[in-house]
Motif scaffolding. Structure first.
Motif, PDB file in Angstrom:
ATOM      1  N   ALA A   1       1.577   6.631   3.376  1.00 61.95           N
ATOM      2  CA  ALA A   1       2.645   7.554   3.500  1.00 61.95           C
ATOM      3  C   ALA A   1       1.847   8.927   3.792  1.00 61.95           C
ATOM      4  O   ALA A   1       2.318   9.671   4.553  1.00 61.95           O
ATOM      5  N   CYS A   2       0.929   9.017   3.057  1.00 63.07           N
ATOM      6  CA  CYS A   2       0.263  10.501   3.142  1.00 63.07           C
ATOM      7  C   CYS A   2      -0.470  10.600   4.518  1.00 63.07           C
ATOM      8  O   CYS A   2      -0.599  11.515   4.940  1.00 63.07           O
ATOM      9  N   ASN A   3      -0.798   9.514   4.688  1.00 66.23           N
ATOM     10  CA  ASN A   3      -1.673   9.308   5.870  1.00 66.23           C
ATOM     11  C   ASN A   3      -1.039   9.864   7.377  1.00 66.23           C
ATOM     12  O   ASN A   3      -1.316  10.515   8.101  1.00 66.23           O
TER      13      ASN A   3
ATOM     14  N   THR B   1      -6.533   7.420  -5.207  1.00 70.24           N
ATOM     15  CA  THR B   1      -6.777   8.871  -5.792  1.00 70.24           C
ATOM     16  C   THR B   1      -6.263   9.646  -4.943  1.00 70.24           C
ATOM     17  O   THR B   1      -6.467   9.648  -3.731  1.00 70.24           O
ATOM     18  N   TYR B   2      -5.615  10.688  -5.705  1.00 69.40           N
ATOM     19  CA  TYR B   2      -5.396  11.908  -4.928  1.00 69.40           C
ATOM     20  C   TYR B   2      -6.389  13.018  -5.072  1.00 69.40           C
ATOM     21  O   TYR B   2      -6.875  13.286  -6.020  1.00 69.40           O
ATOM     22  N   GLN B   3      -6.781  13.316  -3.872  1.00 68.94           N
ATOM     23  CA  GLN B   3      -8.226  14.251  -3.770  1.00 68.94           C
ATOM     24  C   GLN B   3      -7.543  15.662  -4.000  1.00 68.94           C
ATOM     25  O   GLN B   3      -7.508  16.432  -3.134  1.00 68.94           O
TER      26      GLN B   3
ATOM     27  N   VAL C   1       1.783  11.484   7.266  1.00 69.34           N
ATOM     28  CA  VAL C   1       1.941  13.065   7.035  1.00 69.34           C
ATOM     29  C   VAL C   1       0.731  13.838   7.729  1.00 69.34           C
ATOM     30  O   VAL C   1       0.889  14.768   8.473  1.00 69.34           O
ATOM     31  N   MET C   2      -0.567  13.382   7.278  1.00 68.02           N
ATOM     32  CA  MET C   2      -1.625  13.979   7.748  1.00 68.02           C
ATOM     33  C   MET C   2      -1.796  13.974   9.163  1.00 68.02           C
ATOM     34  O   MET C   2      -2.177  14.939   9.883  1.00 68.02           O
ATOM     35  N   VAL C   3      -1.548  12.901   9.800  1.00 68.38           N
ATOM     36  CA  VAL C   3      -1.616  12.519  11.131  1.00 68.38           C
ATOM     37  C   VAL C   3      -0.641  13.585  12.008  1.00 68.38           C
ATOM     38  O   VAL C   3      -0.860  14.325  13.099  1.00 68.38           O
TER      39      VAL C   3
ATOM     40  N   GLY D   1      -6.604  10.497   4.509  1.00 64.04           N
ATOM     41  CA  GLY D   1      -7.473  10.242   3.099  1.00 64.04           C
ATOM     42  C   GLY D   1      -7.144  11.207   2.179  1.00 64.04           C
ATOM     43  O   GLY D   1      -8.074  11.180   1.220  1.00 64.04           O
ATOM     44  N   LEU D   2      -6.101  11.971   2.443  1.00 63.16           N
ATOM     45  CA  LEU D   2      -5.904  13.071   1.187  1.00 63.16           C
ATOM     46  C   LEU D   2      -5.743  12.083  -0.079  1.00 63.16           C
ATOM     47  O   LEU D   2      -6.300  12.432  -1.009  1.00 63.16           O
ATOM     48  N   ILE D   3      -5.076  11.099   0.045  1.00 62.47           N
ATOM     49  CA  ILE D   3      -4.861   9.847  -0.901  1.00 62.47           C
ATOM     50  C   ILE D   3      -5.588   8.555  -0.382  1.00 62.47           C
ATOM     51  O   ILE D   3      -5.605   8.377   0.632  1.00 62.47           O
ATOM     52  N   ARG D   4      -6.556   8.248  -1.160  1.00 64.66           N
ATOM     53  CA  ARG D   4      -7.243   7.097  -0.738  1.00 64.66           C
ATOM     54  C   ARG D   4      -7.898   6.271  -1.991  1.00 64.66           C
ATOM     55  O   ARG D   4      -7.747   6.647  -3.026  1.00 64.66           O
TER      56      ARG D   4
ATOM     57  N   ASP E   1      -4.420  20.605   1.472  1.00 68.41           N
ATOM     58  CA  ASP E   1      -3.926  19.800   2.628  1.00 68.41           C
ATOM     59  C   ASP E   1      -2.479  19.233   2.145  1.00 68.41           C
ATOM     60  O   ASP E   1      -1.918  18.832   2.911  1.00 68.41           O
ATOM     61  N   CYS E   2      -2.212  19.407   0.876  1.00 73.45           N
ATOM     62  CA  CYS E   2      -1.000  18.776   0.317  1.00 73.45           C
ATOM     63  C   CYS E   2       0.154  19.851   0.693  1.00 73.45           C
ATOM     64  O   CYS E   2       0.157  20.827   0.332  1.00 73.45           O
ATOM     65  N   ILE E   3       1.427  19.341   1.435  1.00 74.10           N
ATOM     66  CA  ILE E   3       2.120  20.108   1.750  1.00 74.10           C
ATOM     67  C   ILE E   3       3.482  19.896   1.081  1.00 74.10           C
ATOM     68  O   ILE E   3       4.633  20.344   1.254  1.00 74.10           O
ATOM     69  N   ASP E   4       3.051  19.083  -0.197  1.00 72.91           N
ATOM     70  CA  ASP E   4       4.264  18.951  -1.016  1.00 72.91           C
ATOM     71  C   ASP E   4       5.490  18.425  -0.606  1.00 72.91           C
ATOM     72  O   ASP E   4       6.493  18.690  -0.956  1.00 72.91           O
ATOM     73  N   CYS E   5       5.277  17.413   0.441  1.00 70.08           N
ATOM     74  CA  CYS E   5       6.601  16.818   1.005  1.00 70.08           C
ATOM     75  C   CYS E   5       7.127  15.550   0.294  1.00 70.08           C
ATOM     76  O   CYS E   5       8.286  15.297   0.393  1.00 70.08           O
ATOM     77  N   THR E   6       6.338  15.338  -1.056  1.00 63.35           N
ATOM     78  CA  THR E   6       6.830  14.368  -1.784  1.00 63.35           C
ATOM     79  C   THR E   6       6.995  12.819  -1.268  1.00 63.35           C
ATOM     80  O   THR E   6       7.635  11.906  -1.755  1.00 63.35           O
ATOM     81  N   ARG E   7       6.648  12.710  -0.020  1.00 59.81           N
ATOM     82  CA  ARG E   7       6.729  11.293   0.644  1.00 59.81           C
ATOM     83  C   ARG E   7       5.825  10.257  -0.134  1.00 59.81           C
ATOM     84  O   ARG E   7       6.319   9.290  -0.422  1.00 59.81           O
ATOM     85  N   CYS E   8       4.608  10.534  -0.740  1.00 61.31           N
ATOM     86  CA  CYS E   8       3.980   9.640  -1.308  1.00 61.31           C
ATOM     87  C   CYS E   8       4.852   9.200  -2.673  1.00 61.31           C
ATOM     88  O   CYS E   8       4.532   8.096  -3.059  1.00 61.31           O
ATOM     89  N   VAL E   9       5.708  10.084  -3.187  1.00 62.22           N
ATOM     90  CA  VAL E   9       6.404   9.890  -4.480  1.00 62.22           C
ATOM     91  C   VAL E   9       7.601   8.697  -4.106  1.00 62.22           C
ATOM     92  O   VAL E   9       7.972   7.615  -4.535  1.00 62.22           O
TER      93      VAL E   9
ATOM     94  N   ILE F   1       1.123  10.164  -7.672  1.00 60.91           N
ATOM     95  CA  ILE F   1      -0.293   9.928  -7.773  1.00 60.91           C
ATOM     96  C   ILE F   1      -0.988  11.235  -8.043  1.00 60.91           C
ATOM     97  O   ILE F   1      -2.112  11.349  -8.450  1.00 60.91           O
ATOM     98  N   ARG F   2      -0.255  12.357  -7.545  1.00 62.05           N
ATOM     99  CA  ARG F   2      -1.035  13.663  -7.522  1.00 62.05           C
ATOM    100  C   ARG F   2      -1.284  14.093  -9.046  1.00 62.05           C
ATOM    101  O   ARG F   2      -1.813  15.074  -9.432  1.00 62.05           O
ATOM    102  N   ARG F   3      -0.667  13.429  -9.841  1.00 63.59           N
ATOM    103  CA  ARG F   3      -0.821  13.868 -11.217  1.00 63.59           C
ATOM    104  C   ARG F   3      -2.064  13.152 -11.891  1.00 63.59           C
ATOM    105  O   ARG F   3      -2.423  13.132 -13.013  1.00 63.59           O
TER     106      ARG F   3
HETATM  107  S1  SF4 Z   1       2.523  12.546   1.172  1.00 65.93           S
HETATM  108 FE1  SF4 Z   1       0.562  13.846   1.041  1.00 65.93          FE
HETATM  109  S2  SF4 Z   1       1.242  15.789   1.662  1.00 65.93           S
HETATM  110 FE2  SF4 Z   1       3.015  14.866   1.158  1.00 65.93          FE
HETATM  111  S3  SF4 Z   1       2.929  15.320  -1.168  1.00 65.93           S
HETATM  112 FE3  SF4 Z   1       2.094  13.439  -1.069  1.00 65.93          FE
HETATM  113  S4  SF4 Z   1       0.029  14.126  -1.084  1.00 65.93           S
HETATM  114 FE4  SF4 Z   1       0.993  15.888  -0.826  1.00 65.93          FE
END
Ligand code: SF4
Ligand code: SF4
Length: 497
Positions: free
Chosen positions: A315-317, A226-228, A319-321, A328-331, A281-289, A298-300
């Motif tokens: 991947a998102c963790n 889940t993307y929060q 970035v968050m670190v 946990g933005l995606i978890r 918190d999502c910086i739209d880096c697209t790393r999760c994709v 998954i943000r959709r």
């Molecule tokens: S990896 Fe995290 S911060 Fe980057 S686009 Fe995906 S949800 Fe957003």
């Protein structure tokens, strides 16, 4: 490197998705790597394990012995008539899968499905080749070569479950293997190349029926990736401080259930609308994709293409670190559990009736199979009357019936049996291959492969032969101890009078 494009991503950003998902590090990647290694290791090494069964019996620990019509698994031996045990194991597998899906979504797809395991292997090899030689013609040639070799290894590995593994490579290379072995290698090589090298995520997205079934198994309390969005939105590339409302109590989940797995809507709960001057918190880096093996964003929201592998979480963790924000933005999260805040771990109700019912059904099926294994019949005897002709009248007037006798056993030390017929006074028995006069009891040695295929002849003097059909029982006993092993009802035909 060719890339496909996902269009329409809010807020109107297109993502160039690589054909080889990017590598990622993290907890789920480690779990996946360990499981992939374990499953590939089991698949390729199991046929090479040895198991001493005695002279004349295969020494391979796990072997589908098709000529002997049996499956050998270490000290166990299964025959076709043990099919209910296999059915019990299949039911156990299905119920265990339903149980896991109800609790934790598509964990099977993400971590243990052969399609996932082999695709993961092929992706890893692709990444290694790109890292070694860069992109270009040599990379394409090397990748093709690696795909063919891996697919061939898979085909040979599968065939080794049916033919003695240490002998198989030699037999294949010298042209001495049976034709069916070459056919099996060819088919498995082709399907592995097609599914794991060529189709890959398309199998999960378009071919596999399981995502369609899982919608009925998931509920609002199942753990799913889940993307929060309440924490991540509005997304943006500009780095901003952590929104203060993230640590505050969050509202309850929406009442209307989402159709799990089918509707592309966020599972994450709604949050109070943040101030437009703050970003999520999502910086739209697209790393999760770009790390996703099926190319899902998954943000959709939860989508049918998401196999629940958790790589986007890793991947998102990462970035968050780097951004010094909480992970946990995606978890893995549940849709309906009450939460204290976006940052608090989800509360999962593990003891739900549906999950308990599947768990109980799995245990029952396992118990059924276990009971079947513990009470396997040790001796199997078939006596089939030969009906063409139903009887033969000999020159002295006596009447003979022929039967096909097949005996198999899985009992240590059983080497000889005796046979006699009950229900036919004066019946004499003889085996087709024995050059002995018929007798009321016949002794026979069983082959070292624990099987016996023979022609059994039963002769009655003319005065004792019945008119038409008469029931008879063939009794098989242990030769040394006299212990009765089997009673097989059959019949004897005599000339109509
Ligand atoms: S990896 Fe995290 S911060 Fe980057 S686009 Fe995906 S949800 Fe957003
Ligand atoms: S969105 Fe992709 S990476 Fe994330 S869990 Fe689903 S399949 Fe895996």
């Amino acid at each position: 490197m060719p890339a496909t494009t996902l269009q329409g991503l809010a807020p109107s950003r297109a993502i160039a998705r690589p054909d080889i998902p990017h590598a990622v590090r993290g907890r789920f990647r480690r779990i996946k790597t360990a499981l992939t290694g374990l499953m590939l290791g089991l698949y390729f090494l199991t046929p090479w394990l040895r198991w001493e069964r005695g002279e004349g019996l295969p020494g391979q620990a796990v072997l589908f012995d098709l000529p002997g019509r049996r499956l050998l698994v270490f000290g166990l031996e299964f025959w076709p008539q043990d099919l209910p045990i296999a059915v019990g194991m299949l039911v156990f597998g299905a119920m265990a899968l339903f149980f896991a899906t109800t609790l934790a979504g598509r964990v099977w797809c993400g971590f243990a499905c052969p399609q996932t395991v082999w695709s993961d292997l092929f992706f890893a090899v692709d990444r290694l080749i790109v890292r070694l030689v860069g992109k270009g013609a040599s990379e394409r040639r090397l990748r093709t070569l690696a795909w063919v070799l891996l697919a061939l290894a898979t085909g040979v590995g599968f065939t080794a479950y049916f033919i003695d593994a240490p002998s198989l490579p030699g037999l294949l290379l010298t042209g001495q293997a049976p034709a069916i072995a070459y056919a099996t290698v060819l088919v498995l090589t082709g399907t592995t190349w097609l599914l794991a090298a060529y189709a890959r995520e398309r199998v999960c997205l378009h071919m596999c029926p399981w995502p369609r079934f899982q919608a009925a198994l998931l509920d609002r309390q199942s753990l799913v990736v889940t993307y929060q969005d309440g924490r991540g939105e509005p997304r943006g590339r500009r780095r901003t401080p952590l929104r203060p409302d993230l640590a505050q109590p969050a509202p309850a989940a929406p009442a209307a259930p989402a159709l799990m797995g089918l509707v592309a809507q966020a599972v994450a709960f709604s949050a109070p609308a943040p101030s437009p001057s703050l970003r999520g918190d999502c910086i739209d880096c697209t790393r999760c994709v770009t790390v996703c093996p099926t190319g899902v964003d998954i943000r959709r929201g939860l989508q049918m293409g998401c196999i629940g592998c958790g790589l986007c979480i890793d991947a998102c963790n990462e970035v968050m670190v780097k951004l010094d924000r909480p992970e946990g933005l995606i978890r893995f999260d549940v849709e309906s559990a009450p939460r204290r805040s976006f940052l608090a771990p989800p509360r999962v109700d593990w003891l739900r009736p549906k999950a308990l019912a599947f768990g109980l059904a799995a245990l029952l099926a396992l118990g059924f199979s276990g009971y079947g294994m513990a009470t396997l019949a040790q001796v199997s005897v078939h006596v089939e009357p030969q009906r063409n002709p139903p009887f033969v009248q000999l020159s002295d007037g006596s009447v003979r019936n022929d039967y096909a006798l097949r005996l198999a056993h899985r009992r240590a030390g059983l080497a000889r049996v005796v046979l006699h017929a009950e229900g036919l006074e004066g019946a004499l028995l003889r085996l087709g291959t024995q050059d002995l006069p018929a007798a009321d009891v016949v002794r026979v040695a069983i082959g070292s492969d624990r099987t016996l295929d023979e022609r059994l002849l039963v002769v009655l003097p003319a005065r004792a032969a019945p008119s038409g059909r008469r029931d008879v029982t063939v009794v098989v006993s242990e030769a040394d101890t006299g212990e009765e092993l089997a009673r097989i009802p059959t019949y004897f035909w005599g000339p109509e009078r």
